[in-house]
Design a protein around this motif. Structure first.
Motif, PDB file in Angstrom:
ATOM      1  N   ASP A  78     -10.974  -1.370  -8.710  1.00 18.96           N
ATOM      2  CA  ASP A  78      -9.699  -1.837  -8.127  1.00 18.96           C
ATOM      3  C   ASP A  78      -8.806  -2.351  -9.330  1.00 18.96           C
ATOM      4  O   ASP A  78      -9.049  -3.580  -9.536  1.00 18.96           O
ATOM      5  N   HIS A  95     -12.379  -2.798  -0.413  1.00 24.14           N
ATOM      6  CA  HIS A  95     -12.494  -4.075   0.055  1.00 24.14           C
ATOM      7  C   HIS A  95     -13.892  -4.389   0.752  1.00 24.14           C
ATOM      8  O   HIS A  95     -14.185  -4.004   1.975  1.00 24.14           O
ATOM      9  N   HIS A 144       0.876  -1.084   0.120  1.00 21.04           N
ATOM     10  CA  HIS A 144       0.069   0.083  -0.142  1.00 21.04           C
ATOM     11  C   HIS A 144       0.806   1.180   0.077  1.00 21.04           C
ATOM     12  O   HIS A 144       0.938   2.044   0.992  1.00 21.04           O
TER      13      HIS A 144
HETATM   14  N1  GLY Z   1      -6.107  -1.675  -4.088  1.00 24.24           N
HETATM   15  C1  GLY Z   1      -5.519  -1.972  -2.860  1.00 24.24           C
HETATM   16  C2  GLY Z   1      -5.971  -3.190  -2.417  1.00 24.24           C
HETATM   17  O1  GLY Z   1      -6.857  -3.881  -2.838  1.00 24.24           O
HETATM   18  O2  GLY Z   1      -5.699  -3.441  -1.089  1.00 24.24           O
END
Ligand code: GLY
Ligand code: MN
Length: 486
Positions: A314, A397, A286
Motif C-alpha cells: 500500500d 487493512h 478512496h
Molecule cells: N490504500 C487505501 C487505504 O489505505 O485506505
C-alpha cells in the motif's frame, strides 16, 4: 555434429547477443507460502483457543459481475492463512483437542473443498479437489463439501464455537448441493446457531477477531518475504510512472501503467482498487473512478498496491505531472513529508499508534497554522481526515489486535493534507491534495523501510519525473472509429 557439439553450439547461440533473453524479473514458482507455514498458523491458533473449543472458518462468497460471469474470486484471508486453500465454497474446522472418527482415527482439523467436476472446471478452472488439497496443502483430513452434511461432529459438546460474523447475503447456486449457501445452512443446523449468535457466549465472534488479529498482526519470515516483494514491485511501479507521466495522460492510463509494471514482476492482482486522482480528485480519499481524461499540470495522487501471492503493498506518491511543484504544492508537500518523518523516528517496538498519530498530526497542525490555512490546532482534521496508518498483509487493512507496535508488524505510515475547492482558506491552496504513504517492517529498536524504491523527497520526485521513460516511445495507431463508426 555429435550431440556434445550440438549442445555446446546451442549454449553459445543462447549466450550470443542476438539470442540473449533478459533475465526473468521474478521467481514465481518457488516463493509461495508452504504447507508448514499454514500448519504453524493453525498450531498457533490452537494455543490461543480455550479448552474444548472449535474454530470455524468459511470461504468468502462468490460475487456476480455480469450475466453468467463472476468477479475474480478472492478467498477469505483467514481461510487462506490457516489452510492455503484459495477456492470458494469451502469450510475449515480447527479443533483445540484431537477428535476421534468412527473408525478410530484422529484428526485435529478438517477442510471441506469443492468437488472435482470436469464440466465446471472447463468453465471456471481447475479445482484442487480432495486429493490435491491433501497433496499440495499437506492436510490429512479433507472431504468434499457435500460430505459436511453427514459429517459426524457433535457441535453441542464444545464449550466454545469460535466463528467470525457469518455472511448474510449468500446466493444458492443452481444445481449444487454443496455450495457456500448449503455449507452455511448445514453449519447453522449442526451447531444450532441462533439468530442472535453474536450476543451468545457459546459463539465467540469477538474471540475470532481477537485471535486472528493477534496472529496476523505479527508477520512470519515467510510472510515478510512476500510483503517485501509486493512493496518493492509497487515502488518500481511508482518510479516508472513518475518517469512516464505527462500532463495529457488520463488518470486511467496512469493506473494502467502501475498495474502493468506489477504484472511484469509477476504480481497477480492489485490489493485494492487503484486510486489515481489529479488535482481536486486527490481530495477524495478512496477515489477509484480515475476518470479524468487529462491529468494536466496538476499533482497526481497515486495510491496503488500490488498483491503478490496474496500479500498486498500500500504505497502512495503524489507527483507534479509537469515535473515541477508550484510553491504552494511544495509547501503542503513538505508538511506532509515532515509529519511522516516525525512518525518514522518513533517507529519501533513499544510505540503506541496513539503516540504516532499525536506527533505526526501535531506537525500537520503546526504547518497549516503557519501557512494561515487554519488558526486552531483542533481544525487539523478538516484537512487531514483519516488515521496515520494501518497494518498490511493478506488484507490491505490487515487484522490486528494491539494498539502498540511490535517486532514483526508491517504497517503503513500515511499522513495527508487535502484542501478541496471552496475550502475556507485562501483559494491559492484549493485543489491541493498530498498523501505520502510508506510501508515499514517494525523491528525492536527501529524499522526497515520496505518502500525504499519509490522516490519520496520532493527534489527526488522532480528529478525522477524529468527522467526519460521507455514508455515515451510507446505509440499506438489513432482510433479510426469516431462517433459515427467507420
Ligand atoms: N490504500 C487505501 C487505504 O489505505 O485506505
Ligand atoms: Mn493505506
Amino acid at each position: 555434429m555429435r550431440l556434445r557439439h550440438f549442445v555446446i553450439g546451442l549454449a553459445l547461440l543462447a549466450s550470443s547477443p542476438v539470442f540473449a533473453q533478459p533475465a526473468p524479473l521474478h521467481d514465481l514458482a518457488d516463493d509461495y507460502l508452504t504447507p508448514a507455514f499454514h500448519a504453524g498458523r493453525r498450531d498457533s491458533l490452537r494455543q490461543l483457543m480455550p479448552a474444548n473449543s472449535v474454530t470455524v472458518v468459511l470461504a468468502f462468497p462468490t460475487r456476480n459481475f455480469s450475466n453468467d460471469v463472476d468477479y475474480v474470486y478472492h478467498q477469505n484471508p483467514d481461510l487462506y492463512y490457516f489452510s492455503g486453500y484459495k477456492e470458494p465454497h469451502s469450510l475449515m474446522l480447527i479443533f483445540k483437542e484431537p477428535q476421534t472418527a468412527a473408525n478410530g482415527s484422529t484428526f485435529k482439523e478438517v477442510l471441506f473443498v469443492q468437488k472435482r467436476n470436469a464440466q465446471a472446471e472447463q468453465w471456471t478452472g481447475k479445482r484442487m479437489g480432495v486429493e490435491g488439497a491433501k497433496e499440495k496443502l499437506g492436510l490429512a483430513t479433507v472431504y468434499n463439501g457435500e460430505e459436511f452434511k453427514n459429517f459426524a461432529v457433535d457441535f453441542s459438546k464444545f464449550d466454545k464455537i469460535i466463528i467470525d460474523r457469518l455472511p448474510t447475503d449468500v446466493a444458492d447456486a443452481r444445481g449444487d448441493n454443496a455450495d457456500l449457501y448449503d455449507l452455511l445452512k448445514q453449519l447453522k443446523e449442526k451447531a444450532q446457531i441462533p439468530d442472535n449468535y453474536q450476543q451468545d457466549k457459546r459463539f465467540g465472534t469477538g474471540l475470532f477477531r481477537q485471535y486472528t488479529g493477534q496472529l496476523r498482526e505479527i508477520k512470519t519470515e515467510e510472510e515478510v518475504v512476500l510483503l517485501r516483494k509486493a512493496v518493492e514491485i509497487s515502488c518500481h511501479g511508482q518510479a516508472e510512472v513518475m518517469k512516464a507521466v505527462k500532463p495529457d495522460m488520463s488518470e486511467r492510463e496512469v493506473q494502467g501503467l502501475h498495474e502493468y509494471v506489477h504484472k511484469k514482476y509477476g504480481a497477480e492482482y492489485v490489493g485494492y482498487p487503484s486510486i489515481v486522482g489529479a488535482g481536486n480528485n486527490g481530495c477524495v480519499l478512496h477515489y477509484t473512478e480515475n476518470e479524468k481524461l487529462h491529468v494536466e499540470n496538476k499533482m497526481v495522487l497515486m495510491d496503488v498496491g500490488a498483491e503478490y501471492h496474496g500479500y498486498t503493498a500500500d504505497v502512495t506518491r503524489t507527483v507534479p505531472a509537469n515535473g515541477k511543484f508550484t510553491a504552494e504544492q511544495k509547501a503542503i508537500y513538505e508538511i506532509v513529508y515532515e509529519a511522516q518523518e516525525a512518525a518514522f523516528k518513533l517507529c519501533k517496538e513499544g510505540t503506541s499508534w496513539q503516540e504516532l498519530d499525536r506527533v505526526s498530526r501535531g506537525v500537520v497542525a503546526d504547518g497549516l497554522i503557519k501557512l494561515g490555512i487554519i488558526t486552531k490546532k483542533e481544525d487539523v482534521n478538516k484537512y487531514y481526515p483519516h488515521g496515520l496508518g494501518h497494518h498490511i498483509g493478506l488484507d490491505v487493512h490487515d487484522r490486528s489486535a494491539s494498539g502498540t507496535l511490535k517486532k514483526g508488524m508491517v504497517i503503513t505510515i500515511e499522513p495527508g493534507i487535502y484542501i478541496p475547492e471552496n475550502s475556507p482558506c485562501d483559494k491559492k491552496w484549493w485543489t491541493i491534495a498530498v498523501r505520502i504513504e510508506d510501508d515499514l517492517l517494525i523491528k525492536e529498536k527501529d524499522y526497515e523501510l520496505l518502500s525504499w524504491a519509490a522516490p519520496r523527497k520532493a527534489s527526488d520526485i522532480e528529478k525522477t519525473v524529468a527522467e526519460k521513460s521507455p514508455l515515451d516511445q510507446f505509440t499506438l495507431p489513432k482510433l479510426q472509429s469516431g462517433k459515427k463508426g467507420f
